[in-house]
Motif scaffolding. Structure first.
Motif, PDB file in Angstrom:
ATOM      1  N   GLU A   7     -13.245 -13.261 -38.582  1.00 19.23           N
ATOM      2  CA  GLU A   7     -14.323 -12.324 -38.244  1.00 19.23           C
ATOM      3  C   GLU A   7     -15.665 -13.040 -38.222  1.00 19.23           C
ATOM      4  OE1 GLU A   7     -13.796  -9.313 -41.200  1.00 19.23           O
ATOM      5  OE2 GLU A   7     -12.246  -8.251 -40.042  1.00 19.23           O
ATOM      6  N   GLU A  10     -15.807 -15.244 -35.108  1.00 17.40           N
ATOM      7  CA  GLU A  10     -16.012 -14.372 -33.948  1.00 17.40           C
ATOM      8  C   GLU A  10     -17.477 -13.941 -33.851  1.00 17.40           C
ATOM      9  OE1 GLU A  10     -15.947 -12.259 -30.686  1.00 17.40           O
ATOM     10  OE2 GLU A  10     -14.252 -13.496 -31.332  1.00 17.40           O
ATOM     11  N   ARG A  11     -18.056 -13.595 -34.981  1.00 21.56           N
ATOM     12  CA  ARG A  11     -19.464 -13.190 -34.993  1.00 21.56           C
ATOM     13  C   ARG A  11     -20.363 -14.328 -34.493  1.00 21.56           C
ATOM     14  NH1 ARG A  11     -23.804 -13.865 -37.745  1.00 21.56           N
ATOM     15  NH2 ARG A  11     -22.868 -15.228 -39.317  1.00 21.56           N
ATOM     16  N   GLN A  14     -19.903 -14.868 -30.697  1.00 17.74           N
ATOM     17  CA  GLN A  14     -20.612 -13.808 -29.978  1.00 17.74           C
ATOM     18  C   GLN A  14     -22.113 -14.088 -29.948  1.00 17.74           C
ATOM     19  OE1 GLN A  14     -19.154 -10.866 -28.496  1.00 17.74           O
ATOM     20  NE2 GLN A  14     -21.203 -10.846 -27.590  1.00 17.74           N
ATOM     21  N   ARG A  24     -18.944 -13.089 -23.628  1.00 16.78           N
ATOM     22  CA  ARG A  24     -18.017 -13.508 -24.686  1.00 16.78           C
ATOM     23  C   ARG A  24     -16.696 -14.007 -24.115  1.00 16.78           C
ATOM     24  NH1 ARG A  24     -14.907 -15.527 -26.963  1.00 16.78           N
ATOM     25  NH2 ARG A  24     -13.962 -15.196 -29.028  1.00 16.78           N
ATOM     26  N   LEU A  29     -11.303 -19.168 -28.184  1.00 15.05           N
ATOM     27  CA  LEU A  29     -11.174 -19.775 -29.505  1.00 15.05           C
ATOM     28  C   LEU A  29      -9.769 -20.329 -29.683  1.00 15.05           C
ATOM     29  CD1 LEU A  29     -12.035 -20.320 -32.473  1.00 15.05           C
ATOM     30  CD2 LEU A  29     -11.303 -17.959 -32.979  1.00 15.05           C
TER      31      LEU A  29
END
Length: 230
Positions: A7, A10-11, A14, A24, A29
């Motif tokens: 998470e 991912e943040r 972004q 995005r 990834l």
């Protein structure tokens, strides 16, 4: 832990895309799972990861057999010619092609299996003695040679930037790889599409995204520190 780490990664992806004015979905990834047990990969898989990167052929093939078939496996480590036959038909992409001998072997083994193998050219942008890869000025002549192969598809470039304390120190490395991809595109070489840039790892993937990375290879940032004693 893996869920929380994913998470966080991912943040950051972004946010880097937003800073660069990119979407995005332009960045994939790759979870670098070398030395990690299959249980860790299952955990990442259950949280949506479908792209995994491995450095060693034996580890990749063992995990390939143990995990679901919808995973895309990426060979990101240095590849010896005598190991090529074990991964053709199993990997979505080989990131580390840096010699004519290796390219010829991939071509030969891919022909045997009647498949086309997607590859990236590894570029040693920083010209570090300890790293594999072609120098920038060697890449276009190399690409022109292997573009003639029927069972290889050149899809882009890869680099491993130096490990630095400040990720900003690698910005020029990434910018130079992106510039090289533009130079190759201008050549309009048949069977060559350098739309993929595999660059950026746990320490510097945000800067790499800002400079055009389409694949980022994150291991420690997802799975934690590696145990090289296994």
């Amino acid at each position: 832990m893996i869920k929380e780490q994913l998470e966080e990664v991912e943040r950051k992806i972004q946010a880097a895309c937003e800073r660069a004015g990119r979407k995005r979905d332009e960045v994939t990834l790759i979870a670098v799972s070398k030395t990690k047990p299959v249980s860790d990969l299952w955990e990442a898989y259950n949280h949506g990861v479908r792209f995994f990167g491995e450095n060693k052929v034996q580890e990749l093939t063992e995990k390939y057999d143990a995990l679901p078939g919808d995973i895309q496996w990426h060979m990101i480590g240095h590849l010896q010619t005598n190991k090529v036959k074990y991964i053709i038909g199993k990997v979505a992409m080989i990131h580390s092609v840096d010699s004519l001998k290796l390219a010829k072997t991939i071509e030969k083994e891919s022909a045997k299996k009647n498949c086309v193998t997607q590859i990236l050219i590894e570029v040693n942008v920083a010209e570090e003695e300890s790293k594999f890869g072609l120098k920038i000025n060697e890449v276009i002549p190399f690409v022109e040679k292997i573009a003639l192969f029927d069972h290889i598809k050149v899809c882009g470039l890869m680099t491993i930037a130096p490990f630095v304390e400040n990720p900003e120190d690698n910005r020029l490395i990434f910018a130079n790889l992106q510039k090289l991809s533009v130079d190759i595109k201008k050549k309009n070489i048949d069977n060559v599409n350098v739309s993929i840039l595999s660059m950026g790892m746990t320490n510097d993937y945000e800067v790499a995204i800002e400079e055009g990375a389409t694949l980022v290879r994150v291991g420690t940032g997802i799975f934690g520190a590696r145990n090289y004693g296994i």
